[in-house]
Design an enzyme around this catalytic site. Sequence first.
Site, short mmCIF file in Angstrom:
data_model
loop_
_atom_site.label_atom_id
_atom_site.label_comp_id
_atom_site.label_asym_id
_atom_site.label_seq_id
_atom_site.Cartn_x
_atom_site.Cartn_y
_atom_site.Cartn_z
N GLU A 172 -0.06 15.59 -2.72
CA GLU A 172 1.24 15.07 -2.26
C GLU A 172 2.39 15.72 -3.02
OE1 GLU A 172 -0.15 10.59 -0.88
OE2 GLU A 172 0.42 10.92 -2.95
N LYS A 229 3.47 7.49 -7.42
CA LYS A 229 2.58 7.66 -6.28
C LYS A 229 1.14 7.87 -6.77
CE LYS A 229 3.56 10.31 -2.85
NZ LYS A 229 2.87 9.30 -2.00
N ASP A 257 4.22 4.05 -4.12
CA ASP A 257 3.79 2.78 -4.71
C ASP A 257 4.96 2.07 -5.37
OD1 ASP A 257 0.91 2.93 -4.10
OD2 ASP A 257 1.06 4.76 -5.28
N GLY A 274 4.49 7.97 1.76
CA GLY A 274 4.69 6.64 1.22
C GLY A 274 4.88 6.69 -0.30
N GLY A 311 -1.54 5.77 -5.48
CA GLY A 311 -2.38 4.59 -5.24
C GLY A 311 -3.57 4.93 -4.35
N GLY A 312 -3.39 5.93 -3.51
CA GLY A 312 -4.48 6.38 -2.63
C GLY A 312 -5.24 7.55 -3.22
N THR A 317 0.02 10.43 2.69
CA THR A 317 -1.24 9.68 2.69
C THR A 317 -0.97 8.21 2.39
OG1 THR A 317 -2.51 11.62 2.03
CG2 THR A 317 -3.49 9.48 1.51
N GLY A 318 -1.78 7.33 3.01
CA GLY A 318 -1.64 5.89 2.76
C GLY A 318 -1.35 5.16 4.06
C1 5RP Z 1 -1.38 7.88 -1.88
C2 5RP Z 1 0.01 7.40 -2.10
C3 5RP Z 1 0.56 6.44 -1.11
O1 5RP Z 1 1.68 7.01 -0.52
C4 5RP Z 1 0.93 5.19 -1.83
O2 5RP Z 1 -0.24 4.68 -2.47
C5 5RP Z 1 1.48 4.13 -0.86
O3 5RP Z 1 0.48 3.69 -0.01
P1 5RP Z 1 0.75 2.60 1.11
O4 5RP Z 1 1.69 3.22 2.09
O5 5RP Z 1 -0.61 2.34 1.70
O6 5RP Z 1 1.34 1.39 0.44
O7 5RP Z 1 0.68 7.78 -3.02
O8 5RP Z 1 -1.82 8.69 -2.94
#
Ligand code: 5RP
Length: 262
Positions: A111, A102, A92, A90, A104-105, A33-34
């Site tokens: 995940e 991880k 953070d 992805g 951020g989303g 996700t992200g």
């Molecule tokens: C979502 C995550 C994402 O993988 C993480 O926030 C990175 O996001 P992006 O690829 O938009 O920088 O852990 O829960």
Amino acid sequence: MAAELSPIDKAKFVAAKQATEFVESGMKVGLGTGSTAAWMVQCLGEMVRDEGLKIKGVPTSNRTARLARDVGIEVITLDEAKWLDVTIDGTDEYDDALNLIKGGGGAHLREKIVATASDKMIVIADATKKVDALGAFPLPLEVVPFGLPVTQNLIEEMLIGMDVLGRDIVQRMQGGEPFVTDEGNFILDLHLKRIGNPRQLSLVINQIPGVVENGLFIDICDVVVAGHGDGKVTVRDITNNTFEVVQFDVLDDDNIFVGIAD
Ligand code: 5RP
């Protein structure tokens, strides 16, 4: 038509594109996700449509599930898959040992479940996500709504005994309302600045009633594929102890997707 991408977006795109090298027909693939993972899902969708790639995808969020279906990937549940060949997601932050922050989303619970149920976890990131010590990015905790103030107090008390530089806790909001995860829980973001012992913190946090899961991924990631704005990609595999450098031509318009929505 080519999109005008920022250097960071180009870095995310080339990392995502390179990571698809790990995917083969017949595989069950965890879909992260992200924004970086969204590039990867687009790339896999293109391979399904144009190259006859046959995969089954297990999305780590509802929004990734929608995107995967939109680009033509067959979506199954983790229950149906039972075990996955690879998960690509992805991050953070990542450190030298390929430990991660991880969430951020807000999807780190699913995940982590999906990555842990996979033979291999590949992380895709722009190279700015590499840190000397985890913790500059706020650490997300998924917590149940019931008894939230009590849970937060317990977390505050626990942090006093931990090797961290900051202790502020902020509930994640969206549009003036508490952010709600796909599992119906809330997120607390811990502003720790620097985490001295991520392994210890991860174990201790998860002992607190009300905490469902934290965003530290310890000993889960096998490979980090890191992209740069000039098209350079590095692939570091800590299981096989290999390091590879690949150069993409990011001016090749056919490789650039438009309209990625996260
Ligand atoms: C979502 C995550 C994402 O993988 C993480 O926030 C990175 O996001 P992006 O690829 O938009 O920088 O852990 O829960």
